[in-house]
Design a protein around this motif. Sequence first.
Motif, short mmCIF file in Angstrom:
data_model
loop_
_atom_site.label_atom_id
_atom_site.label_comp_id
_atom_site.label_asym_id
_atom_site.label_seq_id
_atom_site.Cartn_x
_atom_site.Cartn_y
_atom_site.Cartn_z
N SER A 18 43.06 61.14 -5.25
CA SER A 18 41.87 60.61 -5.93
C SER A 18 40.73 61.59 -5.77
CB SER A 18 41.49 59.24 -5.34
OG SER A 18 41.17 59.38 -3.98
N TRP A 19 39.79 61.53 -6.68
CA TRP A 19 38.65 62.44 -6.66
C TRP A 19 37.48 61.82 -7.39
CZ3 TRP A 19 43.10 63.17 -9.49
CH2 TRP A 19 42.99 63.13 -10.87
N THR A 20 36.32 62.44 -7.20
CA THR A 20 35.14 62.05 -7.99
C THR A 20 35.03 63.04 -9.13
OG1 THR A 20 34.06 61.25 -6.00
CG2 THR A 20 32.65 61.66 -7.90
N ARG A 21 34.89 62.52 -10.34
CA ARG A 21 34.98 63.42 -11.50
C ARG A 21 33.79 64.37 -11.57
NH1 ARG A 21 34.18 59.21 -16.50
NH2 ARG A 21 33.11 57.66 -15.29
N SER A 22 33.96 65.40 -12.37
CA SER A 22 32.95 66.43 -12.53
C SER A 22 31.65 65.82 -13.04
CB SER A 22 33.48 67.46 -13.54
OG SER A 22 32.42 68.21 -14.05
N ARG A 23 30.53 66.44 -12.66
CA ARG A 23 29.23 65.94 -13.15
C ARG A 23 29.11 66.12 -14.67
NH1 ARG A 23 27.70 70.95 -10.68
NH2 ARG A 23 27.28 72.47 -12.32
N ASP A 24 30.00 66.97 -15.24
CA ASP A 24 29.97 67.19 -16.69
C ASP A 24 31.03 66.38 -17.43
OD1 ASP A 24 27.88 69.08 -16.51
OD2 ASP A 24 29.32 70.59 -15.85
N ASP A 25 31.58 65.39 -16.73
CA ASP A 25 32.59 64.51 -17.35
C ASP A 25 31.93 63.16 -17.61
OD1 ASP A 25 34.74 62.99 -18.10
OD2 ASP A 25 35.90 63.29 -16.27
N GLY A 26 31.56 62.92 -18.88
CA GLY A 26 30.88 61.66 -19.24
C GLY A 26 29.39 61.70 -19.00
N ALA A 27 28.89 62.78 -18.46
CA ALA A 27 27.46 62.96 -18.22
C ALA A 27 27.18 64.46 -18.24
CB ALA A 27 27.06 62.33 -16.89
N GLY A 28 25.98 64.87 -17.90
CA GLY A 28 25.64 66.30 -17.86
C GLY A 28 25.95 66.96 -19.19
N ASP A 29 26.69 68.07 -19.16
CA ASP A 29 27.05 68.75 -20.41
C ASP A 29 28.12 67.98 -21.19
OD1 ASP A 29 25.33 70.67 -19.53
OD2 ASP A 29 26.90 72.08 -18.89
N ASP A 30 28.81 67.10 -20.49
CA ASP A 30 29.84 66.24 -21.08
C ASP A 30 30.86 67.05 -21.90
OD1 ASP A 30 31.20 63.94 -21.57
OD2 ASP A 30 29.89 63.24 -23.19
N ASP A 31 31.33 68.15 -21.31
CA ASP A 31 32.26 69.01 -22.04
C ASP A 31 33.59 69.19 -21.31
OD1 ASP A 31 31.27 70.46 -19.96
OD2 ASP A 31 30.82 72.27 -21.12
N VAL A 32 33.83 68.36 -20.28
CA VAL A 32 35.11 68.46 -19.56
C VAL A 32 36.22 67.92 -20.47
CG1 VAL A 32 36.45 67.56 -17.62
CG2 VAL A 32 34.13 68.39 -17.26
N VAL A 33 37.29 68.70 -20.61
CA VAL A 33 38.40 68.27 -21.49
C VAL A 33 39.61 67.77 -20.69
CG1 VAL A 33 37.74 69.78 -23.38
CG2 VAL A 33 39.31 70.63 -21.62
N GLY A 34 39.51 67.84 -19.37
CA GLY A 34 40.61 67.32 -18.55
C GLY A 34 40.65 67.98 -17.19
N TYR A 35 41.65 67.59 -16.42
CA TYR A 35 41.81 68.15 -15.07
C TYR A 35 43.26 68.59 -14.88
CZ TYR A 35 37.48 65.56 -14.22
OH TYR A 35 36.20 65.08 -14.30
N ASP A 36 43.41 69.74 -14.23
CA ASP A 36 44.75 70.17 -13.81
C ASP A 36 44.94 69.76 -12.36
OD1 ASP A 36 45.26 71.34 -16.21
OD2 ASP A 36 44.62 73.34 -15.60
N ILE A 37 46.16 69.29 -12.04
CA ILE A 37 46.47 68.94 -10.66
C ILE A 37 47.35 70.07 -10.10
CG2 ILE A 37 47.40 67.16 -9.11
CD1 ILE A 37 45.22 66.10 -10.98
N LEU A 38 46.89 70.70 -9.04
CA LEU A 38 47.63 71.80 -8.44
C LEU A 38 48.07 71.42 -7.03
CD1 LEU A 38 45.08 73.16 -10.22
CD2 LEU A 38 46.46 75.18 -9.73
N ARG A 39 49.20 71.94 -6.62
CA ARG A 39 49.77 71.55 -5.33
C ARG A 39 50.27 72.79 -4.59
NH1 ARG A 39 55.01 67.76 -5.48
NH2 ARG A 39 56.06 69.75 -5.73
N SER A 40 50.10 72.77 -3.27
CA SER A 40 50.63 73.86 -2.44
C SER A 40 51.10 73.28 -1.12
CB SER A 40 49.55 74.91 -2.20
OG SER A 40 50.03 75.87 -1.28
N THR A 41 52.01 73.98 -0.50
CA THR A 41 52.44 73.56 0.84
C THR A 41 51.66 74.29 1.93
OG1 THR A 41 54.22 75.18 0.73
CG2 THR A 41 54.78 72.91 0.15
N GLN A 42 50.74 75.19 1.50
CA GLN A 42 49.90 75.91 2.47
C GLN A 42 48.45 75.78 2.05
OE1 GLN A 42 51.96 79.54 1.62
NE2 GLN A 42 52.83 79.61 3.69
N PRO A 43 47.56 75.54 2.99
CA PRO A 43 46.16 75.40 2.60
C PRO A 43 45.58 76.73 2.14
CG PRO A 43 46.38 75.36 4.99
CD PRO A 43 47.76 75.39 4.43
N GLY A 44 44.83 76.73 1.02
CA GLY A 44 44.10 77.92 0.60
C GLY A 44 44.86 78.88 -0.29
#
Lengths: 213, 423
Positions: free
Chosen positions: B76-102
């Motif tokens: 879960s996350w808090t959406r971008s300030r430009d998603d539904g507000a601000g510049d309102d130009d977010v077209v989506g989110y990519d979910i990325l995964r790793s087994t190592q931090p960073g």
Amino acid sequence: MNEVSLWTGFWPFTPERFAIWVGAILTLCIYSFLYRDNPFYKFAEHLLVGVSAGYWALIYWNANIVGQLLVPVLRGGVLLPLVPGVLGLLMFTRFFPRFAWISRYAIAFYVGGYAGLAIPSYMQARVLAQVHAAMAPTVSITAALLLIGLICSLLYFFFSREHKGVLGGASRIGIWFLMVGFGASFGYTVMARVSLLIGRMQFLFRDWLGLIR
Amino acid sequence: MSVHSSISIIVMLIASLAAGIDIGGSAAGAPLQPGEEPLGESAFLEAFIATRPPGPATSVVAHDVPGDGGRQIAISWTRSRDDGAGDDDVVGYDILRSTQPGRGYLLIDEVPPGVESYVDTTATDGTTYYYIVRAKDDMQTVDSEPSGPAASRANWFRTRRLNMFIILVLFFSFVLTYIAQARRGKELFVRRIPGLTAVEEAIGRATEMGKPVLYVPGIGEIDNIMTVASLSILTHVAKITARYESPLLVPTARAVVMSAAEEVVKEAYLSVGKPDAYNPDNIRYLSDAQFAFAAAVNGIMLRERPAANLYMGAFWAESLLLAETGFEAGAIQVAGTAMVSQLPFFITACDYTLIGEELYAASAYLSREPKLLGSLKGSDLGKAFVMVAIIVGVIMETAVAFGVAPLTAIADIFRNFFYVAGQ
């Protein structure tokens, strides 16, 4: 149909063309059953049974014995498939009347395991999901008919009471609803079968004889 | 604002200048021509917004999904300030995964704007994962801070299916209670099923004519409940044919069903004291292939001319091929199946048909076996429960539809009790 189209449909002789001819002749052999039982039908029937037995033996061997037993155990080092493997071997005890009873354990394991897997799925898909969907507001004639049909059909399959009086009347309404449903299903399935027949006719007249494009 | 974003803005400003956007001037700094309007401040802002990266998703949290079968991690996350507000130009989110931090993050999925959660269903139990949510607009992307570590594990109990558990416990308590009653000798009433009388008549007719009885247990596997019910009915049929000394032909499409059918028929012949009348060659495996099986059974009907054809079990498209051939051969035919799509064909081509659950009821009715009788009575009580639940649910939903607002919450709770989550 004319000789020229048959001849041009046969030449040049390629493996694909040969397969089409075999398929067409066997199709006609099977269709000859529409007239009566005859040697052509018997030939096609026995060929079909024999070929399918060999085909399914290979499918089972590759999919089950090789794919789910030999490869995981010998290459993957996974030992769990040995359990069903041993249970499968127990089925061969049927060849020895003295030890045939041992095969019942394999059958019991199979039936019991499947029942455990299937019951929750059946209960979910065929009971609870239907009950959940049926709980809709009855604000139209269609919705009322649906509810009456559902309850009366369920009452028809109630075996603990003799179907007399109110229960008898409701179950009779239920069987009427069922028959209407079966009639619709009959028409729908016949349409599907006719499309199968059309497919076969296309094979005969287009792929084999080349009479249609 | 992050360093990455600041650098991006500077780069965009340089790019906009290079592209010839000039506040209060014209493109490429050329002098204004007569009638040409200078670019206004809003045009500059639009160009600036278009080139400014979106705000990142924040507060990314990942955790194992509780009460599941494993392999699932909820993010879960808090959406971008430009998603539904601000510049309102977010077209989506990519979910990325790793087994190592960073490092080593790989894209696993993408979700549309406005979404603030995702369930990763491809995790390996016991492996620790870190997630990044990448906000993206038409031109640029911005990564969130990585989530903390999360690992999936299988739970012993699926809490989201608690209602299913309660209903199954209730149903099995009905069944077990009735089985116990039947075992104590209590007479459990089961109504007469007309099709079953027809079975005995058909076998009697075959005996009078000196012809065999054909029993087809469907083409389902032994794990199919219809096949199990069919084998139970086969016991009854085999006892009658043994008494009458009529040949009983049982063609099968599954090897295990053939083995089970052999057992059933042999025991039936033994139980009526006719073991010598049992002929193992009459229990035949024909083919696993549906239409090869149908072709072979049709051949049996026309060559061995059974006078009674009984089709009990799971059937598919071969049902009409069999029933129509039997009809043409002049045999008396009784069918029973719970395959809804095949019932119409049996009803039209056979003399009697056991519809749906009648097939299961028949095996209990014939055998009077306490387990089967208990199951039948228990399922009857289950049906009564279902009928009452549907009627109560419909009444409440209808009342809500007509504006009885106080019932809304109760109606929702009641209806959702019958909803079972998929995972």
